[in-house]
Design a protein around this motif. Structure first.
Motif: not given
Length: 124
Positions: A1-8, A10-15, A75-83
């Protein structure tokens, strides 16, 4: 599970799960900003479970869902993708964008300064 990506959705549910610690389908629905059908929330939770991001335990006639991945890891995975995608891999450019936000108050900027000083091994 190194690259974690949530569609919107799924992200709302995880939140909700990260904030609440755990929740039933009905509880997730109550905390979502968007009005969704029970079956839509259930489907999102089942998809997240298939991906290994949540797990459930029986609770009466329902299931209680728990996050299996921590918010900071996602968050770390998402920030890496944004960066990589927006700032061409530059942490410095991304940081400059963050601190240029005029909505940041002095206290928050001071806390950021203290974090940088700690990371550098300096006294704040």
């Amino acid at each position: 599970m190194t690259d974690i990506h949530f569609p919107p959705r799924e992200l709302a549910v995880m939140s909700v799960l990260w904030k609440q610690g755990s929740a039933t389908v009905a509880e997730v629905r109550e905390h979502l900003d968007e009005e969704l059908a029970y079956t839509s929330v259930l489907s999102a939770l089942q998809t997240l479970e298939d991906k290994g991001y949540v797990h459930h335990e029986p609770e009466g006639r329902a299931y209680r869902y728990f996050p299996s991945v921590a918010a900071d890891k996602a968050g770390k995975s998402a920030i890496g993708r944004i960066k990589d995608a927006i700032f061409q891999g530059s942490t410095e450019r991304m940081f400059a964008q963050l601190v240029s936000d005029r909505k940041l108050g002095r206290a928050e900027l001071e806390r950021m300064r203290a974090l940088l000083a700690e990371r550098l091994g300096d006294e704040p």
